[in-house]
Design a protein around this motif. Structure first.
Motif, PDB file in Angstrom:
ATOM      1  N   SER A 121       0.846  -1.186   0.000  1.00 11.99           N
ATOM      2  CA  SER A 121       0.000   0.000   0.000  1.00 11.99           C
ATOM      3  C   SER A 121       0.890   1.247   0.000  1.00 11.99           C
ATOM      4  CB  SER A 121      -0.919  -0.004   1.215  1.00 11.99           C
ATOM      5  OG  SER A 121      -2.076   0.752   0.943  1.00 11.99           O
ATOM      6  N   GLY A 122       0.276   2.396  -0.249  1.00 10.32           N
ATOM      7  CA  GLY A 122       1.091   3.608  -0.303  1.00 10.32           C
ATOM      8  C   GLY A 122       0.260   4.860  -0.145  1.00 10.32           C
ATOM      9  N   PHE A 123       0.968   5.976  -0.003  1.00  7.07           N
ATOM     10  CA  PHE A 123       0.290   7.263   0.188  1.00  7.07           C
ATOM     11  C   PHE A 123       0.568   8.218  -0.964  1.00  7.07           C
ATOM     12  CE2 PHE A 123       0.397   5.157   4.141  1.00  7.07           C
ATOM     13  CZ  PHE A 123      -0.808   5.485   4.737  1.00  7.07           C
ATOM     14  N   SER A 124       1.372   7.745  -1.919  1.00  7.06           N
ATOM     15  CA  SER A 124       1.594   8.528  -3.133  1.00  7.06           C
ATOM     16  C   SER A 124       1.990   7.524  -4.213  1.00  7.06           C
ATOM     17  CB  SER A 124       2.722   9.550  -2.934  1.00  7.06           C
ATOM     18  OG  SER A 124       3.965   8.863  -2.764  1.00  7.06           O
ATOM     19  N   ILE A 125       1.910   7.957  -5.453  1.00 10.02           N
ATOM     20  CA  ILE A 125       2.297   7.086  -6.567  1.00 10.02           C
ATOM     21  C   ILE A 125       3.751   6.653  -6.383  1.00 10.02           C
ATOM     22  CG2 ILE A 125       2.649   7.013  -9.076  1.00 10.02           C
ATOM     23  CD1 ILE A 125      -0.249   7.347  -8.715  1.00 10.02           C
ATOM     24  N   ASP A 126       4.594   7.604  -5.970  1.00  8.87           N
ATOM     25  CA  ASP A 126       6.021   7.302  -5.790  1.00  8.87           C
ATOM     26  C   ASP A 126       6.240   6.235  -4.720  1.00  8.87           C
ATOM     27  OD1 ASP A 126       6.660   9.080  -7.704  1.00  8.87           O
ATOM     28  OD2 ASP A 126       7.315  10.676  -6.348  1.00  8.87           O
ATOM     29  N   GLU A 127       5.454   6.317  -3.638  1.00  6.36           N
ATOM     30  CA  GLU A 127       5.590   5.323  -2.574  1.00  6.36           C
ATOM     31  C   GLU A 127       5.204   3.928  -3.063  1.00  6.36           C
ATOM     32  OE1 GLU A 127       4.445   7.757   1.408  1.00  6.36           O
ATOM     33  OE2 GLU A 127       3.964   5.622   1.384  1.00  6.36           O
ATOM     34  N   TYR A 128       4.106   3.849  -3.797  1.00  4.56           N
ATOM     35  CA  TYR A 128       3.699   2.553  -4.356  1.00  4.56           C
ATOM     36  C   TYR A 128       4.833   1.983  -5.221  1.00  4.56           C
ATOM     37  CZ  TYR A 128      -1.329   2.546  -3.173  1.00  4.56           C
ATOM     38  OH  TYR A 128      -2.523   2.495  -2.527  1.00  4.56           O
ATOM     39  N   ALA A 129       5.374   2.828  -6.084  1.00  5.39           N
ATOM     40  CA  ALA A 129       6.423   2.367  -7.002  1.00  5.39           C
ATOM     41  C   ALA A 129       7.671   1.947  -6.232  1.00  5.39           C
ATOM     42  CB  ALA A 129       6.750   3.487  -8.003  1.00  5.39           C
ATOM     43  N   TYR A 130       8.050   2.751  -5.225  1.00  4.29           N
ATOM     44  CA  TYR A 130       9.241   2.465  -4.431  1.00  4.29           C
ATOM     45  C   TYR A 130       9.119   1.099  -3.749  1.00  4.29           C
ATOM     46  CZ  TYR A 130      12.709   2.936  -0.670  1.00  4.29           C
ATOM     47  OH  TYR A 130      13.754   2.723   0.189  1.00  4.29           O
ATOM     48  N   THR A 131       7.977   0.905  -3.067  1.00  9.15           N
ATOM     49  CA  THR A 131       7.795  -0.326  -2.291  1.00  9.15           C
ATOM     50  C   THR A 131       7.690  -1.540  -3.208  1.00  9.15           C
ATOM     51  OG1 THR A 131       6.637   1.016  -0.646  1.00  9.15           O
ATOM     52  CG2 THR A 131       6.438  -1.366  -0.426  1.00  9.15           C
ATOM     53  N   CYS A 132       6.952  -1.394  -4.298  1.00 10.69           N
ATOM     54  CA  CYS A 132       6.798  -2.521  -5.235  1.00 10.69           C
ATOM     55  C   CYS A 132       8.137  -2.888  -5.873  1.00 10.69           C
ATOM     56  CB  CYS A 132       5.774  -2.190  -6.321  1.00 10.69           C
ATOM     57  SG  CYS A 132       4.086  -2.179  -5.705  1.00 10.69           S
ATOM     58  N   ALA A 133       8.929  -1.881  -6.230  1.00  6.28           N
ATOM     59  CA  ALA A 133      10.224  -2.151  -6.860  1.00  6.28           C
ATOM     60  C   ALA A 133      11.119  -2.941  -5.910  1.00  6.28           C
ATOM     61  CB  ALA A 133      10.892  -0.838  -7.259  1.00  6.28           C
ATOM     62  N   LYS A 134      11.076  -2.590  -4.627  1.00  7.65           N
ATOM     63  CA  LYS A 134      11.890  -3.309  -3.628  1.00  7.65           C
ATOM     64  C   LYS A 134      11.408  -4.754  -3.468  1.00  7.65           C
ATOM     65  CE  LYS A 134      14.510  -0.129  -1.344  1.00  7.65           C
ATOM     66  NZ  LYS A 134      15.825  -0.300  -0.776  1.00  7.65           N
TER      67      LYS A 134
END
Lengths: 244, 305
Positions: free
Chosen positions: B104-117
């Motif tokens: 889950s995330g609070f911004s598009i960037d957070e979603y992308a960051y967490t998913c990439a990891k």
């Protein structure tokens, strides 16, 4: 944790709102006083967590207060009823810290989990003092049971209708080696501030599962986030962070 | 009993059975691994993970309902770094199948960051992107309540990942089909639905909401018919697989959900009431399949005429 079916052998009122239920069956999954069980009740979706008052290998005693629909249904159950129960939940009290003169402080429906603890500590030959706090005389239960164990028992009532008038903190003895407590949060906070030794606090919280899966009952502590149901319900004084 | 085939394939990965404990009801697996061998599961979706550690909402977080419950946990999790460094290694000791990572995330960037990891972890088979958490402000559901918002998350996540992306949708929307289609067009590999429904209870004595956060996600058997309806609607509108969930409580419910169009089925609240719920459902599947003359579960996906 173990899921099992226990049969009610008795279920009687101790006063207007507090009931004592004794069940039989395999209770070997309970490993410590201060643990709780989570009971499936017909017509209720969530299980109801109730602290263990007393237990041995094949029996369990619960002393509970009617506070809502679930406990109301429980209060009307008759002997012979079989209940689906999760046993051995939570960490329980750590007896090894008791010292020679442990003090047990229970408030209202926080009294029951201290009973088996008192029994065990007396079994180890400890000089056990107990303070039982209630609002009024009519609410008192288990005074004689603690006395029968050989504990030094003091009762406080907020309205002064029995025993010492006031809160449990009014009855604190001058010296004790360690303390154990369970009761409403304002009482726990008062004890936290009034006590001079280390001690163990048993907390209550609305739970989802009762076994650590849902994070429904989390709290912040000095050592990080803890789940009341799995990492608690007993926390040491040194790790408590008061939230509210 | 005749041999029945419970295997299904979700985005190219074969599951021994379609039963998947839903995120938030199964932690990172080990509470359950203490009481049964969790390798009997198809897989499970682990606790919703965000970029940063989160404590979540104040308590009380839980309320009882008729045939269900409300939770407002608020995505408590240790953050993606710790999930990778601590939770996944612990999980490896008790679970030898690909796990579903829930993000889950609070911004598009957070979603992308967490998913990439998370995407780099070999234990992870699928990433379930939660755009539907009702319990956090300014995140989760905010992205999942419009087709554009959901599609933006999917595009950002797909650009930085290689594993199948399953988008978990909220039922708290006017047109879930439009959102599902937008996710499919944006490149989602599957859709999972439904997340919890927004609900509320009031304490009559205190005259206050039972839950500190006032409202929360309603789940449990009470929402099953809504879930079946939405799985049916969405699976008829998209070509990608659908993972059905919402109030599933029995092997019969699993089969009903599959007939509605689900390729696999998540089980949520039931795990909290009966910790053995998923194991029991899996054990019961062959009996129920035989009763309804089903040889292979694959054959019944979307089989409702």
């Amino acid at each position: 944790m173990k899921q099992t079916v226990l049969e009610i052998t008795s279920n009687t009122a101790l006063n207007k709102n507090v009931y004592k239920m004794v069940l039989k069956g395999d209770c070997t999954a309970i490993t410590s006083c201060g643990q709780f069980v989570n009971i499936q009740i017909e017509g209720m979706y969530l299980r109801r967590p109730i602290s263990v008052c007393d237990y041995d290998a094949d029996s369990l005693t619960l002393v509970y207060k009617v506070v809502g629909k679930g406990t109301e249904v429980m209060s009307k159950m008759s002997s012979g009823t079989k209940l689906d129960i999760l046993l051995g939940l939570g960490n329980g009290y750590d007896l090894s810290k008791a010292g020679e003169k442990p003090l047990l402080i229970g408030g209202g429906v926080g009294v029951p989990p201290l009973y088996n603890l008192a029994k065990k500590l007396r079994g180890e030959g400890k000089d056990v003092s107990v303070i039982l706090g209630f609002n009024t005389k009519e609410e008192i239960f288990y005074e004689d049971e603690f006395k029968s164990l050989g504990c030094n028992v003091k009762v406080t009532t907020v309205d002064g209708s029995y025993g010492i008038k006031g809160f449990v903190t009014k009855a604190l003895p001058e010296s004790y080696s360690h303390f154990y407590t369970c009761g409403p949060e304002p009482m726990l906070k008062a004890i936290y501030n009034a006590t001079t030794t280390s001690g163990q606090f048993s907390f209550e919280e609305r739970m989802g599962c009762g076994f650590g899966a849902c994070m429904g009952c989390s709290c912040k502590t000095v050592t990080g986030y803890k789940r009341i149901c799995k990492d608690g319900p007993v926390l040491f004084k040194e790790e408590i962070l008061w939230q509210k | 009993m005749a041999e029945v085939n419970t295997k299904v394939t979700l985005c190219g990965i074969e599951l021994d059975n379609p039963v998947i404990p839903a995120s938030g009801t199964f932690g990172f697996g080990y509470e359950f691994a203490e009481i049964y061998d969790i390798n009997v599961l198809g897989t499970f979706s682990f606790k919703g993970t965000t970029k940063d550690p989160r404590f979540g909402n104040p308590t009380p977080r839980i309320a009882e309902c008729t045939s269900g419950m409300i939770n407002a946990v608020g995505l408590q999790n240790p953050g993606v770094e710790k999930v990778i460094s601590e939770e996944l290694p612990k999980l490896k000791k008790c679970f030898n199948k690909p796990v579903m990572a829930n993000v889950s995330g609070f911004s598009i960037d957070e979603y992308a960051y967490t998913c990439a990891k998370i995407d780099k972890e070999e234990q992870v088979g699928w990433i379930e992107v939660n755009v539907s958490c009702p319990n956090v402000h300014g995140g989760g559901m905010a992205f999942g309540t419009s087709p554009e918002g959901a599609a933006n998350v999917v595009r950002a996540v797909k650009a930085v990942t290689t594993k199948p992306i399953i988008v978990k949708l909220s039922p708290n929307v006017t047109d879930i089909v439009a959102i599902a289609k937008a996710c499919e067009e944006a490149g989602a590999d599957a859709i999972s639905l439904i997340n919890t429904m927004l609900g509320m209870r009031i304490d009559l004595n205190k005259r206050t909401p039972v839950i500190a956060n006032k409202m929360g996600g309603f789940s449990g058997p009470a929402i099953f018919p809504v879930a079946v309806r939405m799985v049916y609607q969405v699976s008829h509108a998209v070509k990608i697989p659908v993972v059905g969930m919402g109030g599933v409580n029995s092997a019969e419910d699993v089969i009903e959900m599959m007939m509605a169009g689900a390729t696999a089925v998540e089980v949520g609240a039931a795990n909290l009431i009966n910790p053995f719920a998923c194991r029991d459902i899996i054990n019961d599947l062959p009996r129920v399949m035989e009763k309804y003359k089903i040889n292979s579960l694959k054959e019944i996906i979307g089989g409702c005429k």
